[in-house]
Design an enzyme around this catalytic site. Structure first.
Site, PDB file in Angstrom:
ATOM      1  N   ARG A 237      49.850 -59.783  26.124  1.00 37.04           N
ATOM      2  CA  ARG A 237      48.535 -59.464  25.544  1.00 37.04           C
ATOM      3  C   ARG A 237      48.676 -59.177  24.049  1.00 37.04           C
ATOM      4  O   ARG A 237      47.855 -59.621  23.242  1.00 37.04           O
ATOM      5  CB  ARG A 237      47.921 -58.257  26.272  1.00 37.04           C
ATOM      6  CG  ARG A 237      47.455 -58.596  27.677  1.00 37.04           C
ATOM      7  CD  ARG A 237      47.112 -57.376  28.494  1.00 37.04           C
ATOM      8  NE  ARG A 237      46.069 -56.545  27.924  1.00 37.04           N
ATOM      9  CZ  ARG A 237      44.762 -56.771  28.007  1.00 37.04           C
ATOM     10  NH1 ARG A 237      44.334 -57.872  28.636  1.00 37.04           N
ATOM     11  NH2 ARG A 237      43.890 -55.939  27.492  1.00 37.04           N
TER      12      ARG A 237
ATOM     13  N   HIS B 215      38.506 -55.575  25.985  1.00 39.93           N
ATOM     14  CA  HIS B 215      38.359 -54.283  25.329  1.00 39.93           C
ATOM     15  C   HIS B 215      36.878 -54.058  25.030  1.00 39.93           C
ATOM     16  O   HIS B 215      36.078 -55.003  25.012  1.00 39.93           O
ATOM     17  CB  HIS B 215      39.157 -54.239  24.028  1.00 39.93           C
ATOM     18  CG  HIS B 215      40.634 -54.204  24.251  1.00 39.93           C
ATOM     19  ND1 HIS B 215      41.559 -54.464  23.258  1.00 39.93           N
ATOM     20  CD2 HIS B 215      41.369 -53.942  25.371  1.00 39.93           C
ATOM     21  CE1 HIS B 215      42.775 -54.352  23.743  1.00 39.93           C
ATOM     22  NE2 HIS B 215      42.700 -54.053  25.014  1.00 39.93           N
TER      23      HIS B 215
ATOM     24  N   HIS C 202      52.973 -57.477  30.440  1.00 43.11           N
ATOM     25  CA  HIS C 202      51.846 -56.891  29.711  1.00 43.11           C
ATOM     26  C   HIS C 202      51.944 -57.183  28.217  1.00 43.11           C
ATOM     27  O   HIS C 202      50.928 -57.260  27.518  1.00 43.11           O
ATOM     28  CB  HIS C 202      51.815 -55.373  29.948  1.00 43.11           C
ATOM     29  CG  HIS C 202      50.488 -54.750  29.679  1.00 43.11           C
ATOM     30  ND1 HIS C 202      49.989 -54.576  28.400  1.00 43.11           N
ATOM     31  CD2 HIS C 202      49.549 -54.250  30.510  1.00 43.11           C
ATOM     32  CE1 HIS C 202      48.799 -53.995  28.462  1.00 43.11           C
ATOM     33  NE2 HIS C 202      48.507 -53.791  29.727  1.00 43.11           N
TER      34      HIS C 202
ATOM     35  N   TYR D 258      28.680 -55.318  23.913  1.00 45.19           N
ATOM     36  CA  TYR D 258      28.319 -56.680  24.278  1.00 45.19           C
ATOM     37  C   TYR D 258      28.460 -56.864  25.786  1.00 45.19           C
ATOM     38  O   TYR D 258      29.303 -56.247  26.424  1.00 45.19           O
ATOM     39  CB  TYR D 258      29.242 -57.693  23.586  1.00 45.19           C
ATOM     40  CG  TYR D 258      28.980 -57.858  22.107  1.00 45.19           C
ATOM     41  CD1 TYR D 258      27.764 -58.351  21.652  1.00 45.19           C
ATOM     42  CD2 TYR D 258      29.966 -57.532  21.180  1.00 45.19           C
ATOM     43  CE1 TYR D 258      27.532 -58.522  20.288  1.00 45.19           C
ATOM     44  CE2 TYR D 258      29.744 -57.703  19.819  1.00 45.19           C
ATOM     45  CZ  TYR D 258      28.512 -58.196  19.377  1.00 45.19           C
ATOM     46  OH  TYR D 258      28.294 -58.355  18.044  1.00 45.19           O
TER      47      TYR D 258
ATOM     48  N   LYS E 226      39.990 -52.547  34.346  1.00 42.51           N
ATOM     49  CA  LYS E 226      40.297 -51.205  33.847  1.00 42.51           C
ATOM     50  C   LYS E 226      39.061 -50.537  33.275  1.00 42.51           C
ATOM     51  O   LYS E 226      38.856 -49.334  33.467  1.00 42.51           O
ATOM     52  CB  LYS E 226      41.384 -51.306  32.777  1.00 42.51           C
ATOM     53  CG  LYS E 226      41.792 -49.964  32.180  1.00 42.51           C
ATOM     54  CD  LYS E 226      42.895 -50.142  31.160  1.00 42.51           C
ATOM     55  CE  LYS E 226      43.312 -48.805  30.559  1.00 42.51           C
ATOM     56  NZ  LYS E 226      44.395 -48.971  29.554  1.00 42.51           N
TER      57      LYS E 226
ATOM     58  N   ARG F  87      45.556 -58.516  32.039  1.00 40.73           N
ATOM     59  CA  ARG F  87      46.518 -57.504  32.472  1.00 40.73           C
ATOM     60  C   ARG F  87      47.267 -58.023  33.702  1.00 40.73           C
ATOM     61  O   ARG F  87      46.691 -58.711  34.541  1.00 40.73           O
ATOM     62  CB  ARG F  87      45.807 -56.192  32.791  1.00 40.73           C
ATOM     63  CG  ARG F  87      45.130 -55.563  31.574  1.00 40.73           C
ATOM     64  CD  ARG F  87      44.385 -54.292  31.930  1.00 40.73           C
ATOM     65  NE  ARG F  87      43.735 -53.714  30.770  1.00 40.73           N
ATOM     66  CZ  ARG F  87      42.504 -54.018  30.351  1.00 40.73           C
ATOM     67  NH1 ARG F  87      41.787 -54.909  31.041  1.00 40.73           N
ATOM     68  NH2 ARG F  87      41.990 -53.469  29.279  1.00 40.73           N
TER      69      ARG F  87
END
Length: 406
Positions: free
Chosen positions: A336, A360, A333, A370, A270, A243
């Site tokens: 991504r 994510h 951005h 994970y 985030k 980001r």
């Protein structure tokens, strides 16, 4: 004999220096002096005689004076000194009056600073200073009504900044809840504004996903002749696809260039989870060149004006605009989405590796998230393949399939 309204209205000071006292009932009396008419109540507390001032007539009527007397008697019965209670109430009101929205907001921002990125704090402070403080900043936070906040938000909405209006409403709510927890406000008044603002229009960050167009913008990036900080950030943006706020707030202490790793702490992410970015050879080269320029400081990309802050959030996007790419074509951005699309649809990389590298939430078959080191070796290999593929795109050598990227 109890006092009457007529008597109180007509009685005059007799001229005695000490004034005249007229008893009502249950220790309440009116003290008439040359300066005015004063309500007093005598009482005993902890064996000592005390005198409580209840106000001045006609501001305090006979009925109101009797009500205040009864309230004071109840306090005495409960073991509370009415005089002390009055002082405490006066002090609390003084604190509340001095606890303006601005003072509470700045106290809140200071409290959360260790858990927020510098960019987030800078943006929140700017939002408040430009939009909120001029209107309600000087008001005691305990006196602010929902309509006061709505008036602020409607001005922002009228500019077309609907998403910003929603975010500022959320920020104001956090300030109010902080004030509630501090005992300086009764509630968060922004909860009454649910549904008062227009819905945020759904939009995606503009991104280039066609390989030949990616090659063209990479060539433009490498030909860019602007500030070296901006050029390095431009080069790293597609390579790392983090980001934009994470990149511009990067600190040298987070990097191990020899190991080829960037470890971003949870406080900057985030999702609030530590993140590892494997660095391809090309990324390390860019970072080593930046280290020669900024390695003695805190930030990899410091502000051009001061080393105490990181690069402005507008720097990379402004550089893209100067290169002829409008915000409708590409944003920082948006790289991504570029990486997500091409890694999956063109290069055939595993989607879970891509999502993990995008920071994510990725879960296993049992629904467990994970950890940050999951598939690190495989992600490191993927990031190197991606960097090599971008080089080939820039040189016009890559086709549209995984074999061409090899």
């Amino acid at each position: 004999m109890p006092l009457t309204d007529t008597f109180i209205r007509q009685v005059k000071h007799s001229g005695k220096p000490a004034g005249d006292k007229y008893t009502d009932s249950q220790a309440l009396y009116l003290h008439v002096k040359e300066a005015g008419k004063y309500w007093r109540m005598s009482y005993r507390f902890n064996g000592k005689q005390r005198l409580l001032a209840l106000g001045v007539y006609p501001t305090i009527t006979l009925a109101r004076a009797r009500q205040l007397r009864d309230e004071a008697r109840q306090l005495v019965s409960a073991g509370i000194d009415p005089m002390q209670a009055k002082r405490d109430d006066r002090a609390a009101k003084a604190v509340a009056a001095s606890s303006t929205f601005e003072s509470m907001a700045r106290a809140y921002l200071k409290k959360i600073a260790p858990d927020r990125t510098p960019g987030t704090l800078e943006k929140n402070t700017s939002w408040l200073e430009k939009n909120v403080f001029p209107a309600i900043g000087a008001m005691p936070i305990s006196t602010i009504k929902p309509r006061d906040v709505l008036a602020v938000l409607e001005k922002i909405e009228a500019r077309g900044a609907i998403e910003s209006a929603h975010k500022i409403k959320q920020l104001c709510g956090q300030v109010f809840r902080f004030a509630v927890a501090s005992g300086l406000a009764e509630r968060d008044v922004t909860t009454d504004l649910r549904g008062a603002l227009s819905a945020v229009p759904k939009a995606h960050y503009a991104a280039i996903t066609a390989p030949e167009q990616v090659g063209a913008i990479l060539r433009a990036i490498y030909a860019y002749s602007g500030h070296p900080y901006a050029k390095a950030a431009l080069k790293l943006t597609p390579l790392l696809f983090v980001r934009p706020g994470e990149l511009r707030a990067a600190e040298w202490s987070e990097f191990d260039l020899d190991a080829g790793e960037w470890r971003i702490p949870a406080t900057k992410m985030k999702m609030g989870i530590d993140h590892i970015v494997p660095l391809a050879r090309q990324a390390v080269e860019v970072l080593r060149s930046m280290h020669l320029l900024t390695g003695e400081g805190k930030y990899v990309f410091p502000s051009i004006r001061t080393n105490d802050r990181c690069m402005s959030e507008n720097t990379v996007n402004a550089a893209l605009r100067s290169m002829g790419y409008s915000k409708d074509i590409v944003t920082a951005h948006g790289f991504r989405a570029t990486a997500r699309t091409i890694l999956d649809e063109v290069l055939g990389e595993r989607p879970d590796f891509i999502e993990h590298q995008l920071a994510h939430a990725v879960r296993d078959a049992n629904g467990r998230a994970y950890n940050r080191t999951a598939f690190l070796k495989e992600r490191r290999q993927m990031m190197q393949r991606w960097a090599d593929y971008l080089d080939n795109l820039r040189d016009g050598l890559a086709g549209n399939g995984p074999l061409a990227a090899a």
